[in-house]
Design a protein around this motif. Structure first.
Motif, PDB file in Angstrom:
ATOM      1  N   TYR A   1       0.839  -1.204   0.000  1.00  0.00           N
ATOM      2  CA  TYR A   1       0.000   0.000   0.000  1.00  0.00           C
ATOM      3  C   TYR A   1       0.872   1.251   0.000  1.00  0.00           C
ATOM      4  O   TYR A   1       0.660   2.183  -0.795  1.00  0.00           O
ATOM      5  CB  TYR A   1      -0.916  -0.025   1.224  1.00  0.00           C
TER       6      TYR A   1
ATOM      7  N   TYR B   1     -21.515   0.308   8.841  1.00  0.00           N
ATOM      8  CA  TYR B   1     -20.728  -0.794   9.411  1.00  0.00           C
ATOM      9  C   TYR B   1     -21.350  -1.313  10.708  1.00  0.00           C
ATOM     10  O   TYR B   1     -21.102  -2.454  11.110  1.00  0.00           O
ATOM     11  CB  TYR B   1     -19.295  -0.334   9.699  1.00  0.00           C
TER      12      TYR B   1
ATOM     13  N   ARG C   1     -24.535  -3.927   2.586  1.00  0.00           N
ATOM     14  CA  ARG C   1     -23.826  -2.646   2.601  1.00  0.00           C
ATOM     15  C   ARG C   1     -24.553  -1.609   1.756  1.00  0.00           C
ATOM     16  O   ARG C   1     -24.681  -0.443   2.155  1.00  0.00           O
ATOM     17  CB  ARG C   1     -22.402  -2.835   2.079  1.00  0.00           C
TER      18      ARG C   1
ATOM     19  N   SER D   1      -5.893  -1.669   0.225  1.00  0.00           N
ATOM     20  CA  SER D   1      -6.067  -1.313   1.639  1.00  0.00           C
ATOM     21  C   SER D   1      -6.356  -2.510   2.527  1.00  0.00           C
ATOM     22  O   SER D   1      -6.820  -3.568   2.080  1.00  0.00           O
ATOM     23  CB  SER D   1      -7.211  -0.295   1.777  1.00  0.00           C
ATOM     24  N   PHE D   2      -6.094  -2.321   3.808  1.00  0.00           N
ATOM     25  CA  PHE D   2      -6.401  -3.342   4.809  1.00  0.00           C
ATOM     26  C   PHE D   2      -7.906  -3.595   4.872  1.00  0.00           C
ATOM     27  O   PHE D   2      -8.342  -4.726   5.095  1.00  0.00           O
ATOM     28  CB  PHE D   2      -5.894  -2.894   6.181  1.00  0.00           C
ATOM     29  N   GLU D   3      -8.704  -2.548   4.668  1.00  0.00           N
ATOM     30  CA  GLU D   3     -10.160  -2.704   4.730  1.00  0.00           C
ATOM     31  C   GLU D   3     -10.658  -3.718   3.698  1.00  0.00           C
ATOM     32  O   GLU D   3     -11.563  -4.498   3.986  1.00  0.00           O
ATOM     33  CB  GLU D   3     -10.848  -1.351   4.512  1.00  0.00           C
ATOM     34  N   ARG D   4     -10.058  -3.713   2.513  1.00  0.00           N
ATOM     35  CA  ARG D   4     -10.480  -4.673   1.498  1.00  0.00           C
ATOM     36  C   ARG D   4     -10.124  -6.096   1.921  1.00  0.00           C
ATOM     37  O   ARG D   4     -10.902  -7.030   1.717  1.00  0.00           O
ATOM     38  CB  ARG D   4      -9.831  -4.340   0.145  1.00  0.00           C
ATOM     39  N   SER D   5      -8.956  -6.267   2.509  1.00  0.00           N
ATOM     40  CA  SER D   5      -8.572  -7.596   3.008  1.00  0.00           C
ATOM     41  C   SER D   5      -9.482  -8.046   4.131  1.00  0.00           C
ATOM     42  O   SER D   5      -9.873  -9.226   4.202  1.00  0.00           O
ATOM     43  CB  SER D   5      -7.121  -7.563   3.500  1.00  0.00           C
ATOM     44  N   ALA D   6      -9.825  -7.119   5.024  1.00  0.00           N
ATOM     45  CA  ALA D   6     -10.691  -7.469   6.159  1.00  0.00           C
ATOM     46  C   ALA D   6     -12.108  -7.765   5.688  1.00  0.00           C
ATOM     47  O   ALA D   6     -12.753  -8.703   6.173  1.00  0.00           O
ATOM     48  CB  ALA D   6     -10.701  -6.331   7.177  1.00  0.00           C
ATOM     49  N   ASP D   7     -12.603  -6.985   4.731  1.00  0.00           N
ATOM     50  CA  ASP D   7     -13.966  -7.191   4.220  1.00  0.00           C
ATOM     51  C   ASP D   7     -14.133  -8.576   3.614  1.00  0.00           C
ATOM     52  O   ASP D   7     -15.169  -9.226   3.798  1.00  0.00           O
ATOM     53  CB  ASP D   7     -14.317  -6.122   3.180  1.00  0.00           C
TER      54      ASP D   7
ATOM     55  N   ASP E   1      -7.267   2.428  -2.453  1.00  0.00           N
ATOM     56  CA  ASP E   1      -7.892   1.516  -1.495  1.00  0.00           C
ATOM     57  C   ASP E   1      -8.030   0.092  -2.032  1.00  0.00           C
ATOM     58  O   ASP E   1      -8.453  -0.808  -1.310  1.00  0.00           O
ATOM     59  CB  ASP E   1      -9.257   2.043  -1.048  1.00  0.00           C
TER      60      ASP E   1
END
Length: 314
Positions: A123, A284, A272, A239-245, A236
């Motif tokens: 990233y 969320y 969502r 991003s970490f958010e994509r991995s977490a999602d 993004d």
């Protein structure tokens, strides 16, 4: 394995139902294409998490690499979608195979930290190269050519959804064949007890490297699809958010079940979309409640819960 390889009527109906958005929900085709892309990404993670037991929180690294590769070659003048897609998947797969030598050296908490660290490094690297990636502004100027020179990517999403769905189906066929083979059986053995596999002559590290590279390649295909269908690549995507999602999607649908990855993706993205329409800032919160309900009452995911009900009725 032969029994598992047979197609059930429910599977056929499922894929036929995937064509319904063209007729019943044409205004939601852009959302449907994003669901297909996210489902492909979820399948890639399920191959290593659900079948091989590799826990990752940084798989967006390969999604983003595929997206940027497809985007960069398009900006440089090559916008042919299918060849660009294949090259992006190959690029992500090669990087995945190189990274797999590090992944197979660690386990448990260290494995989570390594994948997380690799995700953060990728990233920040993309952020530090604005001349190549566009930095925080994202990669602009992507122009995807018509598929086979005939089918243009339209504003309403007909071509985009058909393209994404076709790639999802082909990758699903590959993944389904893979997990129902002797190789897939070996992966399950590694997931259950990695220390016993060498005792029966299985090259467990070689198996893990191969499945990690395949998973990275499929994730790269998903990223390239996103770049080609939206004509943009944002930071993004790494991003970490994509991995977490995507991990949340797998928990919702159920790990170790390819259809669980698809079902979890549909539930997550539809929820969502609806929750963001109600409250764009706190959507969320609703996802968190849904996740807690599933974890507490359906620990094997929604698909696992449904499968248990069917088995009890037999």
């Amino acid at each position: 394995m032969r029994r598992r390889s047979r197609w059930s009527p429910f599977e056929i109906l499922f894929w036929l139902a995937a064509l319904l958005p063209f007729i019943l929900f044409p205004t939601y085709l852009p959302l449907a294409s994003q669901i297909a892309i996210a489902a492909l990404f979820a399948i890639s993670v399920d191959l290593i998490l659900g079948y091989a037991g590799i826990v990752t929180l940084g798989h967006a690294m390969f999604f983003g690499l595929g997206a940027y590769f497809a985007g960069v070659i398009s900006v440089r003048g090559w916008g042919e979608p299918i060849s660009g897609l294949l090259m992006a998947g190959l690029f992500a797969g090669v990087i995945g195979y190189i990274v797999s030598f590090l992944i197979t050296r660690v386990q448990h908490l260290a494995l989570i930290m390594v994948t997380l660290g690799l995700g953060f490094l990728t990233y920040e690297l993309a952020n530090a190269l604005p001349w190549l990636t566009g930095g925080t502004d994202g990669l602009r100027g992507i122009r995807t050519w018509p598929i086979f020179g005939q089918f243009k990517f339209d504003l309403w999403g007909y071509t985009g959804y058909a393209y994404a769905l076709a790639v999802l189906f082909l990758c699903f066929l590959l993944s389904r064949r893979l997990v129902n083979s002797s190789f897939g059986l070996a992966l399950r053995g590694i997931r259950e007890n990695v220390k016993r596999m060498p005792a029966i002559g299985a090259d467990h590290k070689g198996h893990l490297r191969l499945i990690y590279a395949i998973s990275a390649s499929i994730a790269g295909l998903a990223g390239a699809l996103m770049a080609q269908t939206t004509n943009t690549v944002a930071l993004d995507s790494l991003s970490f958010e994509r991995s977490a999602d995507v991990v949340v999607m797998l928990i919702l649908g159920g790990t170790g079940r390819l259809y669980g990855a698809i079902l979890g993706t549909i539930i997550f993205l539809v929820a969502r979309d609806q929750l963001a329409g109600i409250n764009p800032q706190y959507w969320y919160f609703g996802i968190g409640i849904l996740l807690m309900v599933v974890v507490l009452f359906m620990p094997k995911g929604i698909l696992g819960f449904l499968a248990r009900i069917v088995e009890r009725r037999k």
